[in-house]
Design a protein around this motif. Structure first.
Motif: not given
Ligand code: GLA
Length: 745
Positions: A368-369, A478, A550
């Motif tokens: 992810d991020d 994603k 989320d």
């Molecule tokens: C958003 C997404 C999360 C995650 C964060 C990362 O909030 O919905 O699932 O990927 O960003 O910063």
């Protein structure tokens, strides 16, 4: 057999298939009138008795010597602004002399098999010309010399009509489209309950119901994204209609930007539905020789209740909106590191998480991020889509190879539309963000929105993403989007085109999606916008699944997934098991309940499996085995809502395989009770004559038995707990697996 008939004498169009009829005619003033939309009826040459002509005080009339013909009382297909109709129009055009009056006269029609593409816009499609028939009705405004084409596609097998409009400026002078809706529909009465899907971050798409009343009811977005707050979807249901029975009409807009869906009930109880790009703030300059295509609106009719309507949407959106390699493929079970590590990870830590995931049977590991630029927290890095060598010393290629060598696919997070001020991209191109001159620019999560209405910005992001995607084996993306647009303005457009920016922005998003999905056709795209902030049919065209919310708490997810299922297929809903206490609501729910909810979606884990106890790991392995065996039924089966989380303590839903030989029922109870009544729930969609084995209970029941007398869902804690049975507590759930006994058919 879907067909479209045109009766020359009465200028009446009748679109029909086995399920629905949609009838309209050319009115005396040359506009298009709406006559009937509903269950299929016999064709006739003349339905003109439905055109309501009457004289009423305070009514304005079109023809001089006629005090009966007023658009105020006539049901129409695409009403214009400012004539004898005082309701909200489908179209409003500002002309050079300041006038906003237009008069679109019928000219001709065309009936074609199949369905054409909408240029630059997502839309439903056909795979063969036999699947649908399309009518284009051509109208012309002599003063502005604008040609208006109204498109109507009726699908062969489904109670679906797709509508859109196209404007072509044949005149010399530019005009401004101030409203250009995708559809308008006048219904003869107001006896409906309006259902919408509304919420906010982490509680998206809750079902809200209200009876229609005289006046205006609307949902919309002015945020630049379809939004967590209101989904571009609405249902009108008759007051007595239920999940199983009664008349319902679903309206869905295939669009991801500012939208509006509105019902205006006039004081004669006629209901006008309009859906399309939100006219608020919209102003599209249509130059001579240019055309403008509206997004597509979908209408689904059912006289068999909400489940039937939803199933129609599911089939259509799963098979004739979503596209590509992953459309019909079971979705990989994934492990995403976000809730496991947030920004705090190293390559070693990721590999450690991935190894355990592999041991449990996970198929895809998603980073992810935080992997790029100076992205150590949410203040920096967006826009710099280059690996951070401190975190990934072997580059993206090295990490991808490690994951692949474990026997898993590798996926990656991007947020292509954004930048932080602390980024190389922003430092190089401070004028690339959306901002209004001489005004302060607001941020969301410390980030700024890139001006995707500009091709050079989209090109630049494409190049950066292309480099990462072609430099390492990446199987999944994603695509996130974590803030809405403010101070909307593009430096690249002149003053009289600023009303186009919101729409051009979304066209830029679609363009980037289009290029990437074409360049990497086997990559699975999952959309995300702080969870479900852009969970809409427009994005579904490019990304066949989306992160539903989320909020990963199982109990919160009951409402979110139940509401989402009104329009969107189960295969499109990203749903993961996460840790307890849950990171959003800090609730502790049993592991099996978290899995039992996540099964009805794409399924995955949002945690570090290394942190689970041995017995939990055993359970996880069983869950993954179960999902692999039944994901076809769960993701692509026919989904039925049986008990609503919005109406009580219990939620029940089920999926039935196409051959009806397998059914999976999910039963969920929020709070436990003491000495509770026996409960049962009537199932749906089974074969009445098949004998089903209830696998866990080792009992057998015919389909008709389960559908009419019901499945017993009482549990042991209703009375005294016998022997060593484990007592249930709050947040209990169960999966009932029903399999047809082949030998007893
Ligand atoms: C958003 C997404 C999360 C995650 C964060 C990362 O909030 O919905 O699932 O990927 O960003 O910063």
């Amino acid at each position: 057999m879907a067909s479209i008939i045109f009766h020359e004498n009465t200028k009446t169009f009748h679109l029909y298939n086995q399920k629905i009829s949609y009838i309209m005619c050319v009115l005396e003033n040359g506009h298009l009138g709406q006559l009937y939309y509903g269950k299929k009826i016999h064709d006739k040459e003349d339905f003109s008795y439905l055109v309501e002509k009457c004289g009423r005080p305070m009514t304005s009339y079109i023809f001089e010597e006629d005090r009966t013909f007023s658009l105020e009382h006539i049901k129409q297909e695409y009403p214009v602004y400012g004539t004898t109709d005082y309701r909200h129009p489908a179209v409003e055009i500002l002309q050079e002399n300041g006038s906003r009056i237009s008069d679109f006269q019928y000219e001709s029609y065309e009936i074609r098999k199949g369905k054409h593409k909408l240029n630059g816009l997502p839309a439903t499609y056909t795979e063969s010309d036999e699947e649908a028939v399309t009518l284009s009705v051509k109208l012309y405004d002599t003063e502005t010399k604008i040609r208006l084409t109204l498109f109507y596609t009726i699908f062969e097998e489904e109670a679906v009509i797709a509508r859109s409009a196209n404007f072509y400026n044949e005149g010399e002078k530019p005009v401004h489209l101030l409203a250009a809706m995708s559809m308008s529909l006048d219904l003869p009465d107001q006896d409906y309950i309006w259902m919408q899907l509304s919420g906010a971050w982490a509680r998206e798409r809750h079902i809200k119901n209200r009876p229609l009343e005289q006046g205006i009811l609307a949902i919309d977005s002015l945020r630049g994204n379809s939004s967590h707050n209101h989904n571009p979807f609405m249902v009108l249901k008759r007051p007595g209609a239920t999940e199983q029975d009664g008349e319902v009409i679903g309206f869905s807009l295939i669009y991801s930007g500012n939208f509006r869906i509105q019902a205006e009930v006039d004081t004669y109880d006629v209901t006008r539905i309009t859906a399309g790009i939100n006219p608020a703030g919209f102003d599209w300059k249509l130059e001579s020789g240019d055309s403008f295509q509206t997004p597509e609106a979908i209408m689904v009719y059912s006289d068999h209740g909400l489940n039937d309507m939803s199933q129609t949407f599911h089939r259509l959106y799963r098979k004739r909106l979503a596209r590509g390699y992953w459309r019909d493929r079971p979705r990989p079970i994934l492990n995403n590191n976000w809730e496991a590590t947030y920004f705090d990870f190293t390559e070693d830590r990721l590999v450690e998480i991935a190894k355990k995931a592999k041991e449990c049977g996970v198929e895809l590991f998603v980073l992810d991020d935080g992997w790029f630029g100076k992205r150590n927290n949410d203040h920096a890095g967006l826009g710099d889509w280059v690996e951070n060598p401190e975190r990934l010393p072997h580059g993206m290629k090295g990490l991808a190879e490690k994951i692949e060598s474990l026997g898993m696919k590798f996926g990656l997070w991007f947020e292509p539309e954004m930048t932080n001020k602390d980024s190389d991209l922003y430092r190089a191109h401070p004028d690339w963000i959306i901002q209004t001159p001489n005004r302060s620019t607001s941020h969301g999560r410390y980030q700024y929105v890139l001006d995707f209405s500009r091709k050079e910005v989209v090109d630049y992001i494409y190049e950066m993403m292309y480099r990462i995607l072609s430099g390492a084996k990446i199987s999944y993306i994603k695509w996130d989007m974590n803030r809405s647009i403010t101070e909307c303005y593009s430096k690249a457009l002149p003053a009289d085109r600023q009303g186009e920016v919101f729409h051009r922005y979304i066209l830029g998003v679609y363009d980037l999606y289009d290029r990437l999905t074409r360049a990497f056709p086997e990559v699975l795209f999952e959309s995300c916008a702080s969870g479900g902030g852009r969970f809409d049919p427009g994005i579904l065209y490019y990304a066949p699944q989306g992160w539903t919310s989320d909020d990963s708490d199982a109990i919160e997810r009951l409402k979110i997934q139940y509401g989402t299922s009104l329009c969107y297929p189960i295969s499109s809903m990203g749903s993961h098991v996460s840790v307890i206490p849950n990171h959003q609501v800090f609730r502790n729910t049993p592991l099996h309940t978290r899995a039992n909810v996540a099964y009805f979606g794409t399924f995955g884990y949002e945690l570090d499996l290394n942190k689970l106890k041995e017995e939990e790991i055993r359970e996880v392995k069983e869950e993954i085995t179960f999902m692999k065996e039944y994901r076809d039924t769960l993701q692509f089966g026919t989904f039925y809502r049986l008990k609503s989380p919005f109406e009580g303590n219990e939620t029940v839903w089920m999926s039935v395989s196409e051959d009806k030989k397998t059914a999976i029922v999910g039963w969920y109870r929020v709070l436990n009770g003491v000495n509770m009544p026996y409960t049962r729930v009537k199932l749906e969609g089974l074969d009445p004559d098949l004998l089903y084995e209830n696998i866990q209970a080792h009992t057998e029941h015919y389909g008709d038995e389960l559908m009419n007398l019901g499945l017993i869902t009482t549990d042991v804690t209703s009375g005294e707990v016998p022997g060593d049975a484990k007592p249930c507590t709050d947040f209990e759930s169960r999966i009932y697996l029903l399999k047809a006994r082949e030998d007893r058919e």
